[in-house]
Design a protein around this motif. Structure first.
Motif, mmCIF file in Angstrom:
data_model
loop_
_atom_site.group_PDB
_atom_site.id
_atom_site.type_symbol
_atom_site.label_atom_id
_atom_site.label_comp_id
_atom_site.label_asym_id
_atom_site.label_seq_id
_atom_site.Cartn_x
_atom_site.Cartn_y
_atom_site.Cartn_z
ATOM 1 N N LYS A 192 -93.519 -25.807 -46.576
ATOM 2 C CA LYS A 192 -94.616 -25.710 -45.624
ATOM 3 C C LYS A 192 -94.213 -26.119 -44.211
ATOM 4 O O LYS A 192 -94.614 -25.489 -43.233
ATOM 5 N N ALA A 193 -93.422 -27.184 -44.096
ATOM 6 C CA ALA A 193 -93.117 -27.719 -42.771
ATOM 7 C C ALA A 193 -91.633 -27.739 -42.443
ATOM 8 O O ALA A 193 -91.252 -28.065 -41.324
ATOM 9 N N GLY A 194 -90.774 -27.395 -43.403
ATOM 10 C CA GLY A 194 -89.343 -27.373 -43.139
ATOM 11 C C GLY A 194 -88.971 -26.257 -42.180
ATOM 12 O O GLY A 194 -89.751 -25.336 -41.917
ATOM 13 N N GLN A 195 -87.764 -26.324 -41.640
ATOM 14 C CA GLN A 195 -87.302 -25.300 -40.703
ATOM 15 C C GLN A 195 -87.097 -23.969 -41.415
ATOM 16 O O GLN A 195 -86.732 -23.926 -42.584
ATOM 17 N N LYS A 196 -87.336 -22.869 -40.662
ATOM 18 C CA LYS A 196 -87.182 -21.517 -41.201
ATOM 19 C C LYS A 196 -87.959 -21.388 -42.511
ATOM 20 O O LYS A 196 -89.157 -21.600 -42.539
ATOM 21 N N THR A 197 -87.261 -21.033 -43.602
ATOM 22 C CA THR A 197 -87.936 -20.908 -44.894
ATOM 23 C C THR A 197 -87.777 -22.153 -45.752
ATOM 24 O O THR A 197 -88.080 -22.136 -46.940
ATOM 25 N N GLY A 198 -87.288 -23.251 -45.145
ATOM 26 C CA GLY A 198 -87.232 -24.529 -45.840
ATOM 27 C C GLY A 198 -85.835 -25.050 -46.113
ATOM 28 O O GLY A 198 -85.613 -26.258 -46.144
ATOM 29 N N PHE A 199 -84.859 -24.141 -46.323
ATOM 30 C CA PHE A 199 -83.495 -24.567 -46.653
ATOM 31 C C PHE A 199 -82.535 -23.475 -46.228
ATOM 32 O O PHE A 199 -82.876 -22.289 -46.255
ATOM 33 N N TYR A 200 -81.314 -23.877 -45.841
ATOM 34 C CA TYR A 200 -80.325 -22.911 -45.362
ATOM 35 C C TYR A 200 -79.343 -22.565 -46.487
ATOM 36 O O TYR A 200 -78.258 -23.114 -46.597
ATOM 37 N N PHE A 201 -79.741 -21.591 -47.302
ATOM 38 C CA PHE A 201 -78.889 -21.173 -48.410
ATOM 39 C C PHE A 201 -77.604 -20.499 -47.927
ATOM 40 O O PHE A 201 -76.618 -20.430 -48.661
ATOM 41 N N ASP A 202 -77.603 -19.994 -46.703
ATOM 42 C CA ASP A 202 -76.443 -19.245 -46.214
ATOM 43 C C ASP A 202 -75.182 -20.100 -46.099
ATOM 44 O O ASP A 202 -74.063 -19.588 -46.111
ATOM 45 N N GLN A 203 -75.329 -21.435 -46.024
ATOM 46 C CA GLN A 203 -74.167 -22.316 -45.895
ATOM 47 C C GLN A 203 -73.705 -22.883 -47.246
ATOM 48 O O GLN A 203 -72.834 -23.754 -47.288
ATOM 49 N N ARG A 204 -74.249 -22.399 -48.341
ATOM 50 C CA ARG A 204 -73.948 -22.956 -49.661
ATOM 51 C C ARG A 204 -72.440 -23.059 -49.920
ATOM 52 O O ARG A 204 -71.922 -24.117 -50.286
ATOM 53 N N ASP A 205 -71.736 -21.957 -49.733
ATOM 54 C CA ASP A 205 -70.305 -21.945 -50.036
ATOM 55 C C ASP A 205 -69.495 -22.748 -49.019
ATOM 56 O O ASP A 205 -68.453 -23.323 -49.366
ATOM 57 N N ASN A 206 -69.962 -22.799 -47.787
ATOM 58 C CA ASN A 206 -69.245 -23.556 -46.759
ATOM 59 C C ASN A 206 -69.386 -25.058 -46.974
ATOM 60 O O ASN A 206 -68.470 -25.830 -46.667
ATOM 61 N N ARG A 207 -70.527 -25.483 -47.505
ATOM 62 C CA ARG A 207 -70.682 -26.910 -47.811
ATOM 63 C C ARG A 207 -69.710 -27.348 -48.904
ATOM 64 O O ARG A 207 -69.244 -28.492 -48.917
ATOM 65 N N ALA A 208 -69.373 -26.419 -49.799
ATOM 66 C CA ALA A 208 -68.429 -26.750 -50.874
ATOM 67 C C ALA A 208 -67.020 -27.006 -50.348
ATOM 68 O O ALA A 208 -66.171 -27.530 -51.080
ATOM 69 N N LEU A 209 -66.761 -26.669 -49.085
ATOM 70 C CA LEU A 209 -65.448 -26.923 -48.492
ATOM 71 C C LEU A 209 -65.105 -28.407 -48.458
ATOM 72 O O LEU A 209 -63.930 -28.773 -48.342
ATOM 73 N N MET A 210 -66.106 -29.255 -48.522
ATOM 74 C CA MET A 210 -65.848 -30.692 -48.485
ATOM 75 C C MET A 210 -64.944 -31.132 -49.634
ATOM 76 O O MET A 210 -64.195 -32.102 -49.512
#
Length: 402
Positions: free
Chosen positions: A202-220
């Motif tokens: 309801k109040a999060g940015q865009k649609t609530g979560f940035y799924f587009d960065q899923r694979d890039n976050r795994a770079l950690m």
């Protein structure tokens, strides 16, 4: 919708090539004439100035994108069966892609032009769907499309979010709220890369979560170690920071964002995953935070730079480029020797080559030697259409800063 033969939109000479190549946006400046008086959302046929059939599309008389194209087959009109098939194809692809994985319940189901549905974004968050219209013409088919989504997925509810400025651009008369089913709770729990995240539809940015960065976050998992000191800028609800703490086993992570509600959700996410003792959250301007850290002699081993869209229009590219150069220069100055910079841009108007030049300019300004280790994009549920380069919007460069 008119029951008679579709109106015909005729293009100006030498303006048809992009549309024969299946680019979906016909801007008003490319149109020579329009037969009849089609209304918003009416199906039209687009022809070259010589009368050759190009495509079927939906018309909007006052939008800058006057026609959005969907079918390049003359015998494939934009009837109900067409839209149902497009929705089913997009949803079926994600189900096949993520079958049995957590991402099946936390992903982008429909990605506008990339899925042949220009003007529609649909995300799945647990048992709810969130819909975003960017085309008033396509939104005329809302009941049909929602019905198909309901049939395919049986969500508990479907929530509508609107993008900033789109109502004015498209004369779109919609308001955020429940479209069908049950209201979502204030926070929904999803799983990504083994981490739990709370999402506010309801109040999060865009649609609530940035799924587009899923694979890039795994770079950690590749670049971080337990001894790495990590700074996650524009953290939103802490996704890169949590990935560093869990996947990289980092014990010293700082996450910064200018939104206090986002920071609050990030803190809740850290507590949910038992990582609160590893991540320090700060609310403030990320550029100013970098400047203060440099002045204080603080240095990091990994910096993630993932700002919001800085260039919303082509006219804003020059100003955005200066902002990107400044942020990347500061990040480079704040890195230890051989530090890793994961720098991103989600500005669709800024292409990959220009972003690479921004990194090069920041390297010169910082006096650091920079190597690009990886060039990455968005996750697989955000596919790129070869006919619409604008769908390749996310740039993620992994750099070694010597």
């Amino acid at each position: 919708m008119s029951a008679s033969s579709p109106a015909v939109v005729t293009l100006k000479p030498r303006r048809a090539l992009p549309f024969f190549s299946q680019h979906p946006w016909v801007f008003a400046g490319a149109v020579r004439s329009v037969s009849g008086m089609p209304q918003v959302g009416e199906a039209v046929i687009v022809r070259s100035h010589e009368g050759q059939f190009i495509a079927h599309g939906l018309f909007h008389p006052t939008s800058n994108i006057q026609v959005r194209l969907y079918s390049w087959k003359e015998d494939q009109p934009l009837d109900d069966a067409f839209w149902i098939a497009r929705v089913a194809s997009a949803v079926g692809f994600r189900q096949k892609l993520f079958h049995g994985q957590p991402a099946e319940r936390a992903c982008r189901l429909i990605f506008s032009e990339a899925d042949g549905l220009s003007g529609l974004i649909v995300d799945r968050v647990n048992d709810w769907l969130v819909v975003q219209w960017t085309s008033s013409a396509l939104a005329q088919r809302q009941a049909l499309i929602l019905g198909e989504l309901q049939k395919l997925l049986q969500p508990r509810g479907i929530w509508l979010r609107t993008e900033r400025g789109i109502k004015e651009l498209e004369n779109l008369e919609v308001e955020d709220g429940l479209l069908t089913g049950e209201n979502p709770p204030r926070s929904l729990e999803i799983v990504e890369n083994g981490l739990k995240f709370l999402v506010d539809l309801k109040a999060g940015q865009k649609t609530g979560f940035y799924f587009d960065q899923r694979d890039n976050r795994a770079l950690m998992k590749t670049y971080a170690t337990s001894s790495s000191r990590v700074l996650d800028l524009y953290t939103y609800t802490g996704s890169f920071a949590l990935a560093a703490a869990r996947l990289g086993d980092c014990r010293n992570v700082t996450a910064v964002d200018s939104s206090q509600p986002a920071i609050d959700m990030g803190i809740a996410n850290a507590e949910l995953n038992g990582l609160a003792d590893r991540i320090h959250f700060e609310c403030g301007d990320c550029g100013e935070y970098l400047e203060s850290q440099i002045a204080a002699g603080e240095r990091y081993d990994i910096i993630v730079l993932d700002p919001p869209k800085l260039a919303r229009t082509r006219s804003g590219l020059e100003r955005a480029a200066k902002a990107y150069v400044r942020l990347n220069r500061l990040a480079m100055e704040a890195l230890n020797p051989d530090g890793i910079l994961i720098t991103c841009s989600c500005s669709g108007h800024l292409n990959r080559e220009d972003f690479e030049q921004i990194i090069a300019r920041a390297a010169l300004d910082s006096g650091r030697r920079v190597q690009i280790l990886e060039q990455r994009g968005q996750a697989v549920d955000h596919p790129v259409s070869v006919h619409c380069v604008e769908t390749s919007y996310l740039k993620c460069f992994v750099c070694r800063v010597a």
